[in-house]
Every structure is written in C-alpha cells, then in structure tokens.
Design a protein around this motif. Structure first.
Motif, mmCIF file in Angstrom:
data_model
loop_
_atom_site.group_PDB
_atom_site.id
_atom_site.type_symbol
_atom_site.label_atom_id
_atom_site.label_comp_id
_atom_site.label_asym_id
_atom_site.label_seq_id
_atom_site.Cartn_x
_atom_site.Cartn_y
_atom_site.Cartn_z
ATOM 1 N N PRO A 1 -44.040 -25.237 -29.013
ATOM 2 C CA PRO A 1 -43.337 -25.446 -30.281
ATOM 3 C C PRO A 1 -43.916 -26.648 -31.055
ATOM 4 C CG PRO A 1 -41.768 -25.003 -28.531
ATOM 5 C CD PRO A 1 -43.112 -25.154 -27.871
ATOM 6 N N PRO A 2 -44.100 -26.492 -32.389
ATOM 7 C CA PRO A 2 -43.474 -25.473 -33.242
ATOM 8 C C PRO A 2 -44.236 -24.156 -33.368
ATOM 9 C CG PRO A 2 -44.652 -27.023 -34.606
ATOM 10 C CD PRO A 2 -44.791 -27.528 -33.187
ATOM 11 N N ALA A 3 -45.170 -23.866 -32.467
ATOM 12 C CA ALA A 3 -45.831 -22.560 -32.512
ATOM 13 C C ALA A 3 -44.796 -21.450 -32.371
ATOM 14 C CB ALA A 3 -46.854 -22.445 -31.386
ATOM 15 N N GLY A 4 -45.008 -20.359 -33.105
ATOM 16 C CA GLY A 4 -44.136 -19.208 -32.985
ATOM 17 C C GLY A 4 -44.838 -18.077 -32.262
ATOM 18 N N GLY A 5 -44.151 -16.957 -32.118
ATOM 19 C CA GLY A 5 -44.730 -15.800 -31.459
ATOM 20 C C GLY A 5 -44.483 -15.793 -29.964
ATOM 21 N N PRO A 6 -44.862 -14.698 -29.296
ATOM 22 C CA PRO A 6 -44.546 -14.541 -27.873
ATOM 23 C C PRO A 6 -45.334 -15.463 -26.950
ATOM 24 C CG PRO A 6 -45.912 -12.723 -28.649
ATOM 25 C CD PRO A 6 -45.524 -13.500 -29.866
ATOM 26 N N GLY A 7 -46.534 -15.913 -27.377
ATOM 27 C CA GLY A 7 -47.373 -16.712 -26.487
ATOM 28 C C GLY A 7 -46.753 -18.024 -26.059
ATOM 29 N N VAL A 8 -45.876 -18.578 -26.877
ATOM 30 C CA VAL A 8 -45.306 -19.892 -26.589
ATOM 31 C C VAL A 8 -44.135 -19.821 -25.616
ATOM 32 C CG1 VAL A 8 -43.694 -19.840 -28.537
ATOM 33 C CG2 VAL A 8 -44.473 -22.028 -27.664
ATOM 34 N N GLN A 9 -43.452 -18.703 -25.567
ATOM 35 C CA GLN A 9 -42.152 -18.683 -24.884
ATOM 36 C C GLN A 9 -42.246 -18.673 -23.366
ATOM 37 O OE1 GLN A 9 -39.080 -16.183 -26.647
ATOM 38 N NE2 GLN A 9 -40.413 -15.935 -28.430
ATOM 39 N N ARG A 10 -43.300 -18.122 -22.802
ATOM 40 C CA ARG A 10 -43.417 -18.038 -21.346
ATOM 41 C C ARG A 10 -43.310 -19.427 -20.704
ATOM 42 N NH1 ARG A 10 -45.195 -14.596 -17.361
ATOM 43 N NH2 ARG A 10 -46.617 -15.365 -15.759
ATOM 44 N N TRP A 11 -44.151 -20.362 -21.148
ATOM 45 C CA TRP A 11 -44.144 -21.672 -20.504
ATOM 46 C C TRP A 11 -43.088 -22.602 -21.075
ATOM 47 C CZ3 TRP A 11 -45.781 -22.919 -15.935
ATOM 48 C CH2 TRP A 11 -46.583 -21.978 -15.287
ATOM 49 N N LEU A 12 -42.650 -22.341 -22.273
ATOM 50 C CA LEU A 12 -41.490 -23.067 -22.798
ATOM 51 C C LEU A 12 -40.287 -22.855 -21.887
ATOM 52 C CD1 LEU A 12 -40.025 -24.656 -25.061
ATOM 53 C CD2 LEU A 12 -39.662 -22.454 -26.209
ATOM 54 N N LYS A 13 -40.084 -21.613 -21.449
ATOM 55 C CA LYS A 13 -38.936 -21.293 -20.584
ATOM 56 C C LYS A 13 -39.159 -21.749 -19.145
ATOM 57 C CE LYS A 13 -36.789 -19.302 -23.991
ATOM 58 N NZ LYS A 13 -35.586 -19.905 -24.608
ATOM 59 N N PHE A 14 -40.396 -21.624 -18.630
ATOM 60 C CA PHE A 14 -40.662 -22.145 -17.285
ATOM 61 C C PHE A 14 -40.366 -23.649 -17.235
ATOM 62 C CE2 PHE A 14 -43.957 -18.627 -16.266
ATOM 63 C CZ PHE A 14 -43.019 -17.909 -15.547
ATOM 64 N N VAL A 15 -40.845 -24.360 -18.246
ATOM 65 C CA VAL A 15 -40.633 -25.813 -18.293
ATOM 66 C C VAL A 15 -39.134 -26.127 -18.384
ATOM 67 C CG1 VAL A 15 -40.973 -27.860 -19.739
ATOM 68 C CG2 VAL A 15 -42.909 -26.358 -19.214
ATOM 69 N N LYS A 16 -38.405 -25.307 -19.087
ATOM 70 C CA LYS A 16 -36.956 -25.502 -19.233
ATOM 71 C C LYS A 16 -36.250 -25.465 -17.878
ATOM 72 C CE LYS A 16 -32.931 -23.279 -21.428
ATOM 73 N NZ LYS A 16 -32.506 -22.163 -22.350
ATOM 74 N N TYR A 17 -36.669 -24.552 -16.994
ATOM 75 C CA TYR A 17 -35.930 -24.338 -15.742
ATOM 76 C C TYR A 17 -36.578 -24.962 -14.512
ATOM 77 C CZ TYR A 17 -32.937 -21.103 -18.297
ATOM 78 O OH TYR A 17 -32.053 -20.567 -19.187
ATOM 79 N N LEU A 18 -37.838 -25.405 -14.576
ATOM 80 C CA LEU A 18 -38.487 -25.973 -13.395
ATOM 81 C C LEU A 18 -37.738 -27.176 -12.803
ATOM 82 C CD1 LEU A 18 -42.317 -25.701 -14.178
ATOM 83 C CD2 LEU A 18 -41.093 -24.691 -12.230
ATOM 84 N N PRO A 19 -37.145 -28.050 -13.618
ATOM 85 C CA PRO A 19 -36.400 -29.169 -13.008
ATOM 86 C C PRO A 19 -35.251 -28.712 -12.110
ATOM 87 C CG PRO A 19 -36.890 -29.661 -15.301
ATOM 88 C CD PRO A 19 -37.287 -28.231 -15.077
ATOM 89 N N ASP A 20 -34.717 -27.501 -12.329
ATOM 90 C CA ASP A 20 -33.650 -26.973 -11.470
ATOM 91 C C ASP A 20 -34.147 -26.725 -10.052
ATOM 92 O OD1 ASP A 20 -32.122 -27.008 -13.741
ATOM 93 O OD2 ASP A 20 -32.014 -24.834 -13.983
#
Length: 425
Positions: A13-32
């Motif tokens: 981010p702020p990149a849009g499109g599907p390419g950004v979301q895979r690792w954006l979401k992995f990074v979101k949940y890895l601390p769990d």
C-alpha cells in the motif's frame, strides 16, 4: 521471543490491485503466530494502480524499510502516455493492432530489462539490506514476485549471508501468458530461463499459489515446494442490498486475450429472444477493460447493457461483489493459464453470490468451485452449458431465490493460510 523475518516485496500500500494483498494479509496475521515481519519496499514506486484504503490494514507496529527505486515506466510515460501505463498493468493488445511504438516498447522491456523493469532496484537493495541483516537478528528472508527481479535480491542475500531464503511466486516466471508477448530474442529467453533456474535451485523453500505451478517447478528444482493459495479476509461493509436488476459482474482487469466471445454470444441471444430478460439484464465491468473486449461487446449488441465502472478501491469492489446477482470469473483460454487462480476467486466465494467461471480445461479453479459448491466452470466452447446455467440463475432471480450455498471455505481464510506459512517459517 518472536522470530524476525524480512519480507521483500515491490507491491505494498498504497499500491492497488491483487498483487499487494497476499503479503499485506500475511504480514497482518504473522504476529499471531509468534513471527515479527519486517517489510522492505520501494520508497517511490510508480504503481499502475493505487488504493489508499489498503493503508488501513498496515499496523503501526510493523517495521517498514524503504529504498528508492528508478522506474523506467515513468520515463516511458513521457513518450507514450497511456500506452506505458497499460503495458505496466499487463494489458497488451493483439499483435495486429499494436502500434510501432508499442512493439518497440515491448521489445525494449523484454530484452533490455531482464527479468523485468524493476531490475535496477536489486543492487541498492542488496547493499542496504546487507547492512541491516548484519546489525539485526535476521536469519530468514522472503521474496515475492512478480516482479521476479525481487527474487534476485534474495539470491544475492542468500549468497552473502547464508540466511534461510523462501521465494514466493504469486505467478510463474517464464510461462506466464504475457512473457510470450515481449519479443524476446533467443539470448534473452535463455537468460530468463537461467535466472529462473538459479533462483529455484538456490532458495531453501519455494511457495506457489497453485498445483500446476508446483508441478512445473518440480521439473526444475528439488527444493521443497509448498502450495499456499490466495484467500479472503473479513471486510466490514454493513448491510448490502442486492441489485434490483439481473446483474452479471466481473471484478478486476479483463485483458484483451481474456475475451469470452461465447459468453457475449449467449447474452446477445438471450436479450434478443427474451424481452423480459433484456429489460432486467445489466453487465457490470469493474476494472480495466481491453479494447478488444469492448469491441466484442459492441459487436454482439451488448453496449446498452454495459456499465463500465472502471477501477475502484478494494472496499468498493467488495460492495460490487455482494450487490451482484451473478459473479463472472474469466481466465484466458490457454495452457499457460492453467496455473492461475485469481485472487478474487476467494473473495467471490464469501460474497454468497453464484459464480460463473470460464477458462482452460483441468484447472485448480474448477476443482475449488466444485469442492466449495460456489459456482460452475465452463470451457470457452460450451455455449449450451453457459446458456442453460445463466437461464437457471435468471429464473431463480425472478423467484427471489438466487443465492450461493458454499461449504468448507474456512481453510481459505487469510489467517488460516498464514498459519500454514508460519509452519514453513
């Protein structure tokens, strides 16, 4: 103590499109899962799509490193304007319709920028990250491509430090559809193959998004290969009412070769034969549309039913999905695209709307739709099957009973997929 993992990605981010979301979401949940992600990104990237709403998913607790990048597409835009932007999105017109400047740009892109236009970011990134790894407790790095030049950063760091290196391929390298459009010389093609082999045989682990890509890479390397698909995340949208019209919606780019003429023929025949269907029907296109696709829609007399929305934020795209009566998932009818599982498939599946998908024979998409009971899959030649299903959906729409009844979706949640990643780490 949490494990520190360095993640190298071009799209963030702020990149849009599907390419950004895979690792954006992995990074979101890895601390769990007791993992501390440190993200390295370009400082001044020229993203073809921008979606600032995705910044809301970036935690302030995440360490983000940045390094400047020289973007050749910026210079190309000065010479060609819109054409450079469309090529950077992967939208390439048919050979017979390409201008001389477009053919020249594709030749330069393919033969002077190997593996891709972001190659100049490799050397300065390696220098910066070498210093960072030396000063911090980093024993694992992850690179994700495309752009596959990002993997060359991982390759150099592996050689210098012997750290554990995981290479994540969101798409294949030399067999992806647009690769053939780059006017490659034999020497350039050989260099791509050599770099691909070097990356695949040096990385400690390979992650891919589909079974066909895993089989393809198994012929090149003996490194462990893991399939972790893309997935869905919970998005708060409030209560959304369905469209009053019988809307068929395609969310995302519809490239020129992804042009389902059989579908346009089915819809054209239905609006001609059934005045009530014609009155109720609307075709929503949310995202970039290739000129060839627009020409085909016009040729089949569907222009009056077309609502070309253009690119919208991810949040808005989710709303369009949940409002639609039927969702369209269209892939290029090619052997090269059997390995592609579009990221939007998983968000489609949790929209509770029936999916009508088209693509080549024997794909993972077809199997996922069957096992989750979320839609039907058709080959490009199946006029009768398409027409039958769309009519059935229309009849259910008129009765007020059109819906999807999915099963077994939990394993495709972003958190569940991140748990699979954590086990590799």
């Amino acid at each position: 103590m949490k494990k520190n993992v360095l993640i190298v990605t071009y799209y963030w981010p702020p990149a849009g499109g599907p390419g950004v979301q895979r690792w954006l979401k992995f990074v979101k949940y890895l601390p769990d899962f007791n993992i501390n992600p440190i993200v390295f990104i370009p400082d001044n990237a020229d993203y073809p799509l921008v979606d600032k709403s995705l910044l809301d998913d970036v935690s302030e607790d995440i360490t983000i490193l940045k390094s400047p990048i020289r973007e050749p597409y910026k210079f190309a835009k000065l010479l060609t304007g819109k054409k450079a932007t469309t090529i950077s999105k992967g939208i390439i017109t048919e050979w017979t319709k390409q201008s001389r400047i477009e053919r020249l740009m594709l030749y330069i892109r393919g033969n002077f920028f190997i593996p891709d236009a972001r190659k100049s970011w490799v050397k300065p990134s390696v220098a910066l990250l070498s210093d960072y790894i030396s000063k911090h407790n980093i024993d694992t790095i992850i690179t994700t491509g495309p752009p596959h030049s990002v993997h060359l950063i991982g390759l150099k760091l592996k050689e210098h430090f012997g750290v554990k290196w995981i290479a994540d391929f969101r798409d294949p390298w030399t067999t992806i559809g647009y690769h053939k459009e780059l006017k490659l010389t034999k020497a350039s093609e050989a260099k791509h193959k050599r770099l691909e082999s070097q990356v695949l045989n040096t990385a400690d682990d390979i992650i891919v998004t589909s079974s066909p890509t895993k089989r393809e890479f198994e012929a090149i390397t003996n490194a462990p290969i893991h399939v972790i698909t893309n997935g869905y995340d919970k998005v708060s949208t409030g209560v959304i009412s369905l469209n009053e019209k019988f809307t068929l919606a395609h969310i995302g780019s519809l490239l020129s070769k992804r042009n389902p003429k059989v579908l346009w023929r089915v819809l054209s025949d239905l609006v001609k034969a059934n005045p009530e269907f014609a009155q109720d029907f609307q075709l929503n296109m949310v995202g970039s549309i290739g000129e060839d696709v627009l020409e085909s829609i016009e040729k089949f007399g569907l222009n009056r039913y077309l609502n070309a929305v253009g690119y919208v934020s991810h949040q808005e795209a989710i709303v369009y999905q949940k409002q639609s009566q039927v969702l369209l998932l269209i892939e290029i009818d090619s052997e090269d695209t059997k390995c592609i599982i579009p990221g939007k498939l998983f968000e489609y599946m949790v929209s509770n709307r029936p999916i009508v998908a088209m693509g080549p024979e024997a794909t993972d998409v077809e199997q996922i739709l069957k096992t989750t009971n979320t839609g039907q899959y058709f080959l490009y030649k199946d006029y009768a099957g398409l027409k039958h299903v769309i009519l059935n959906h229309y009849e259910s729409f008129k009765k007020g009973s059109l819906q999807s009844n999915p099963i077994g979706l939990q394993k495709y949640s972003r958190r569940a997929l991140t748990e699979s990643l954590s086990k590799i780490l």
